[in-house]
Every structure is written in C-alpha cells, then in structure tokens.
Design a protein around this motif. Structure first.
Motif, PDB file in Angstrom:
ATOM      1  N   VAL A 263      24.185 -51.006  33.855  1.00 29.30           N
ATOM      2  CA  VAL A 263      23.591 -51.579  32.632  1.00 29.30           C
ATOM      3  C   VAL A 263      24.617 -51.687  31.511  1.00 29.30           C
ATOM      4  N   LEU A 264      25.715 -50.945  31.615  1.00 24.74           N
ATOM      5  CA  LEU A 264      26.733 -50.997  30.573  1.00 24.74           C
ATOM      6  C   LEU A 264      27.455 -52.341  30.547  1.00 24.74           C
ATOM      7  N   PHE A 265      27.183 -53.165  31.543  1.00 29.04           N
ATOM      8  CA  PHE A 265      27.785 -54.495  31.621  1.00 29.04           C
ATOM      9  C   PHE A 265      26.732 -55.604  31.554  1.00 29.04           C
TER      10      PHE A 265
ATOM     11  N   PHE B  98      22.574 -46.232  16.460  1.00 29.66           N
ATOM     12  CA  PHE B  98      22.265 -46.537  17.861  1.00 29.66           C
ATOM     13  C   PHE B  98      21.237 -47.655  17.974  1.00 29.66           C
ATOM     14  N   ALA B  99      20.151 -47.544  17.232  1.00 30.43           N
ATOM     15  CA  ALA B  99      19.071 -48.539  17.344  1.00 30.43           C
ATOM     16  C   ALA B  99      19.554 -49.925  16.930  1.00 30.43           C
ATOM     17  N   VAL B 100      20.266 -49.999  15.813  1.00 28.34           N
ATOM     18  CA  VAL B 100      20.749 -51.292  15.309  1.00 28.34           C
ATOM     19  C   VAL B 100      21.736 -51.918  16.287  1.00 28.34           C
ATOM     20  N   SER B 101      22.671 -51.118  16.782  1.00 33.55           N
ATOM     21  CA  SER B 101      23.699 -51.657  17.681  1.00 33.55           C
ATOM     22  C   SER B 101      23.117 -52.043  19.034  1.00 33.55           C
ATOM     23  N   LEU B 102      22.185 -51.251  19.550  1.00 36.16           N
ATOM     24  CA  LEU B 102      21.567 -51.591  20.829  1.00 36.16           C
ATOM     25  C   LEU B 102      20.755 -52.873  20.706  1.00 36.16           C
ATOM     26  N   ALA B 103      20.008 -53.019  19.611  1.00 39.77           N
ATOM     27  CA  ALA B 103      19.218 -54.232  19.407  1.00 39.77           C
ATOM     28  C   ALA B 103      20.104 -55.457  19.233  1.00 39.77           C
ATOM     29  N   THR B 104      21.287 -55.260  18.680  1.00 40.14           N
ATOM     30  CA  THR B 104      22.186 -56.386  18.413  1.00 40.14           C
ATOM     31  C   THR B 104      23.006 -56.782  19.638  1.00 40.14           C
ATOM     32  N   GLY B 105      23.551 -55.792  20.332  1.00 40.26           N
ATOM     33  CA  GLY B 105      24.486 -56.088  21.419  1.00 40.26           C
ATOM     34  C   GLY B 105      24.090 -55.605  22.788  1.00 40.26           C
ATOM     35  N   GLY B 106      22.923 -54.948  22.915  1.00 40.89           N
ATOM     36  CA  GLY B 106      22.538 -54.435  24.216  1.00 40.89           C
ATOM     37  C   GLY B 106      23.430 -53.286  24.652  1.00 40.89           C
ATOM     38  N   PRO B 107      23.252 -52.749  25.863  1.00 46.71           N
ATOM     39  CA  PRO B 107      24.012 -51.588  26.330  1.00 46.71           C
ATOM     40  C   PRO B 107      25.529 -51.729  26.276  1.00 46.71           C
ATOM     41  N   PRO B 108      26.124 -52.933  26.455  1.00 41.86           N
ATOM     42  CA  PRO B 108      27.596 -53.002  26.394  1.00 41.86           C
ATOM     43  C   PRO B 108      28.185 -52.626  25.040  1.00 41.86           C
TER      44      PRO B 108
ATOM     45  N   GLY C  50      19.911 -59.935  27.468  1.00 39.52           N
ATOM     46  CA  GLY C  50      19.475 -61.015  26.587  1.00 39.52           C
ATOM     47  C   GLY C  50      19.965 -60.920  25.164  1.00 39.52           C
ATOM     48  N   ALA C  51      20.620 -59.836  24.793  1.00 39.71           N
ATOM     49  CA  ALA C  51      21.141 -59.720  23.423  1.00 39.71           C
ATOM     50  C   ALA C  51      22.205 -60.787  23.194  1.00 39.71           C
ATOM     51  N   GLY C  52      22.181 -61.394  22.031  1.00 42.28           N
ATOM     52  CA  GLY C  52      23.167 -62.401  21.685  1.00 42.28           C
ATOM     53  C   GLY C  52      22.936 -63.753  22.305  1.00 42.28           C
ATOM     54  N   SER C  53      21.744 -63.971  22.865  1.00 40.92           N
ATOM     55  CA  SER C  53      21.477 -65.249  23.535  1.00 40.92           C
ATOM     56  C   SER C  53      21.491 -66.421  22.560  1.00 40.92           C
ATOM     57  N   GLU C  54      21.219 -66.171  21.290  1.00 39.32           N
ATOM     58  CA  GLU C  54      21.182 -67.249  20.301  1.00 39.32           C
ATOM     59  C   GLU C  54      22.552 -67.523  19.680  1.00 39.32           C
ATOM     60  N   THR C  55      23.351 -66.493  19.504  1.00 42.88           N
ATOM     61  CA  THR C  55      24.633 -66.656  18.802  1.00 42.88           C
ATOM     62  C   THR C  55      25.833 -66.632  19.735  1.00 42.88           C
TER      63      THR C  55
END
Length: 485
Positions: free
Chosen positions: A194-196, A45-55, A200-205
């Motif tokens: 928030v699921l959509f 959960f922590a890794v995926s939320l940090a990487t992709g945010g709620p979606p 800001g996750a993925g703003s760089e890539t």
C-alpha cells in the motif's frame, strides 16, 4: 587559545551566565523532543494521508536525507562557534551583522509561531484526555494550558529543562515503539504494497502535486536538531557533543517518525474513507479501536507528554535566541531580555516572550477554519528560511576562504554537502509556498508566501529605521579571512 569551555567562549568574545548542566544525552533529548516524531506525525497524519494517500510516508525519507545535510553543515559551524542562540550568532560570524540580524529575526518569528502550532496541535488530544468535547474554543483553552505548564518548567532552570527533556524523550520513544508495535501486531490491515498505492489521491491534480503537498508532514517533522546548538553555553564540551547530538537527533527521530507513520498507515482500515473526508480523524479512530477507552487514555497521556516536551524545547530555543540578540544589543528591549535569574540562571523575560506571543497566535486562530495547517505552513517556511540563510552564509564563507576549524569538520566533502543542503532547502521552500488552491481567493492561495514576505518586510523596515546592526561590539564576519572581507 585556552582549552576550557569558558576559555573558548572568551576567545569568541563572550562570558556566559549559563550553567553547563546539560549532558550529551540531555542535549540530544532536547533536539529529539523538539523534532518530536509523535508530534509531527500525529499532527499532520490525517491531512497528509487525505492529500497524498499512503505513499506520503516516503516524504519522511526524502526530507530526512535533505535535513541530514543541513545538520552536517550546522555541526561544523557550532563546533567552531558554540554560542547560545544558534542561528543568529552563526550567521553573524559567517557573514556579518545585517545578515545575521535578518536571519535571527525570521527564525525567531518562526519559532514563536511553531510553539503556537505545537500547543494548538496538542489541544484536541488534551480535550480527549480530559473527556471534554473537541471544539475550537476547547482546543484554544487546552493549548494555552500547555503553554503555561511549559514556561513554568522552563523558568525552573537548565537542570529542570534537561530533566524534562530526558523524561520527554524516554516517554515518547518508549510510547512510540510500544504503540507502533501493538498496532503492527493487532491492527495491521494491509501489506507493505500500500505504500506504493495512492488509492485515488491526487486524481484531480496529478499525483506528483498531491505528493508534494502531502510532503508537509516530512518538512514539518525534520527540524529540531538545531535546538542542540541553541543551548551551546549550557553543555560541557559543546564543540564535540553538540554536532554528535544533532546527528543523533536525525537518526533516532527520523527512524521513530517513519516507524510511527508506518504503524498508523497499516492500521487504517479504509484509505478511501480518509481521502474522501468520510473519516476525518484516522489517528483517533485507530487508537480507539486498538486500545479501547482505558488504553486510549494511557496512549493520549504519552502523546501529551510528547507535545509538552516539544513545547518546552521550542520555548528554550526561542528564549536563548532572543537572549543572544539582546546580549549583543541588537533588538528593542535588549536590557530586559538579557536579564538573568540569579537563582535559576535562565533569561526569564525572554522565556515569557516565548510563551506570551504563541498564546496570542493561538487565541487569534479562532478566526480561521483551518488554523492548524496555516499556522504550521507559515512556521515551517520561516524555519526553513532561517536554516537556508545560515547554509547560504556558510557556502559564501567557504568560497571566500573559510575553513571550519572546530573538532568536527567534513573535510573535503564540506563544499559538496553545503551545496546539497542549499539545493534541498530551496526546493523545500518552493514546495511550501507553491499555491495549490486555485479556487480560493488569491491572498489565501498565496498565504504562506505572503506571510514570509510580511515577516521579512517588517524586519527590513526595522533594520532601516532602528539600525540595530550598528549596535554592540561583538565580532562579526570573522570566519572569512581578513583579506577577503
């Protein structure tokens, strides 16, 4: 052809030493606890939320649909070939000895590493439950304890495994519903909107790349249904019950995983803090806030039951696969690994392998700073490779004239489902091996793909040198009509 389970097995060329003591619900529970929504969600959960945010939660839906197609294909196969070991004997009957050996090899290594990943993932929760500091050393020690308890229960026999699976399923499902329900009632900080929102996750890539990377949580979540087939010779009426148990595993496990993930997401107060790394452990933060120290200890106990039952199911699956190999004389040490306990009716030495090898992987994790993600990534790739080798074998056999003849078949839809399952699986594998750390060393960036190549390469070397595919007299490739072979 006789109608009894033992008669059906004799028609397939085997006499079983297992006891058929696993009911439909126990078989489903085995698959559920292997899939384990709590383990899958809490671990990543922590890794995926940090990487992709709620979606990132939508990956659970997408992967669930893809894996359901795979489960349908497996259901057809096990309904015709209800043999212990699952993936290896299925590939053997659908294609042949060499393909089956490599399929089983890849899947066996992946299973052993998956056991290590579950035990390692349980380490921090067991440390917190015991009130000791969370450190790499403590995590490793706790993981080894989980492995020891799991193999002790497994060595007690099929009935003990079935009972443990039902207890684990009950505790996990009730716990998931209770914890998730309480979080939604008392700790909901956001609406469903928030699921959509990526926050800001993925703003760089670019967000698509971030979402695909975060999708590891879904890919890691949805396997385990195949374990229902790994113990086929321990289930009465397996040709009907196991395909049903596989589908039930996807339905119930998938729904529980989405519910747990949703409850946790809406309870996280600050997504930006998780994405930035300021809040590295949102699961523990949410649970501590919601339940307090005493309630947290109860929740952790339920979580640990989930991890333990998942490790149990994985060990059972790995041991049955190794036993299946050994029964056909297809691996070094076959004489030892096909030995049975006269009292417990389980293969004890195969079970010990399913504990000792994961323990070595866990101990070796001390050299890596992000061991959990690396272990999970490699294990998941191997599982998916094994799955897709069976799916491809089924598609090839269909095109050459195989018509599934068990009680469960997809009829005219079989070919389309088979193709869909293969396309999904290939895309998932590409997603897993795609490099996402351009600043890292090339070998670290391609670690997942390289690890897969090493496993396949070692297997190929073993095939060339030892030629195990030439051993044994068990049927192979007989799903395909004689004139097409």
């Amino acid at each position: 052809m006789t109608s009894t389970d033992d008669g059906r097995l004799a028609d397939l060329g085997y006499t079983s030493e297992f006891r058929r003591e696993m009911s439909l619900w126990a078989n489903f529970s085995l698959g559920f606890t292997y899939l384990s929504p709590v383990v899958g969600i809490y671990t990543l959960f922590a890794v995926s939320l940090a990487t992709g945010g709620p979606p990132m939660i939508w990956s659970l839906v997408i992967v669930g649909v893809g894996q359901f197609l795979v489960a349908l294909v497996f259901g057809e196969i096990v309904s015709q070939y209800p043999l212990t070991g699952g993936i290896y004997p299925w590939a053997r009957r659908l294609w042949g000895r060499t393909w089956a050996w490599m399929t089983g090899w890849v899947y066996l290594i992946a299973l052993l590493v998956t056991i290590a990943s579950v035990a390692y993932g349980a380490g921090p929760y067991l440390s917190a439950f015991l009130g000791i500091g969370v450190s790499t050393t403590n995590t490793i020690m706790c993981a080894l304890l989980i492995l020891a308890v799991a193999v002790t229960i497994n060595l007690a026999g099929t009935r003990a495994l079935a009972l443990a699976a039902i207890i684990g399923f009950s505790a996990e499902l009730v716990g998931a519903l209770a914890v998730g329900g309480w979080l939604l009632l008392t700790q909901r900080h956001h609406g469903l909107g928030v699921l959509f929102d990526s926050f800001g996750a993925g703003s760089e890539t670019g967000y698509l790349a971030a979402f695909l990377a975060a999708g590891l949580i879904g890919i890691f979540e949805y396997y385990g249904f195949e374990a229902c087939g790994d113990v086929a010779e321990e289930v009465p009426d397996p040709t009907r019950r196991i395909p049903k148990a596989m589908r039930m595993t996807i339905y119930v496990g998938g729904a529980a995983a989405i519910f747990v993930c949703l409850a946790l997401l809406l309870a996280v107060p600050d997504f930006a803090a998780v994405i930035s790394g300021a809040s590295p452990d949102p699961v523990s933060d949410v649970l501590t806030t919601a339940f307090g120290p005493v309630g947290l200890r109860v929740v952790l106990g339920i979580v640990l039951v989930s991890f333990l039952s998942c490790a149990l199911s994985l060990q059972a699956a790995a041991s049955r696969l190794l036993y299946s190999y050994a029964r056909d004389g297809m691996i070094v040490g076959s004489g030892l690994f096909r030995r049975f306990s006269a009292a417990r009716h389980v293969p004890p030495y195969a079970l010990l392998v399913a504990a000792v090898v994961p323990a070595l992987v866990v101990a070796g994790s001390i050299i890596s700073e992000d061991a959990l993600v690396k272990i999970i990534s490699f294990a998941t790739l191997g599982i998916y490779l094994g799955f897709q080798m069976v799916v491809l074998a089924a598609l090839r056999a269909r095109l050459l004239g195989w018509r599934p003849s068990g009680p469960f078949t997809l009829g005219a839809a079989g070919l389309a489902v088979n193709v869909g399952a293969l396309v999904y699986g290939v895309l998932a594998i590409v997603n897993m091996i795609w490099p996402r750390t351009p600043d890292a060393a090339w070998y670290d960036n391609w670690l997942v793909a390289l690890s897969g190549l090493v496993v396949v390469g070692l297997g190929a070397l073993y095939l060339v040198v030892a030629r195990p595919q030439e051993l044994g007299v068990a049927p192979a490739g007989d799903a395909i009509p004689q004139e097409e072979r």
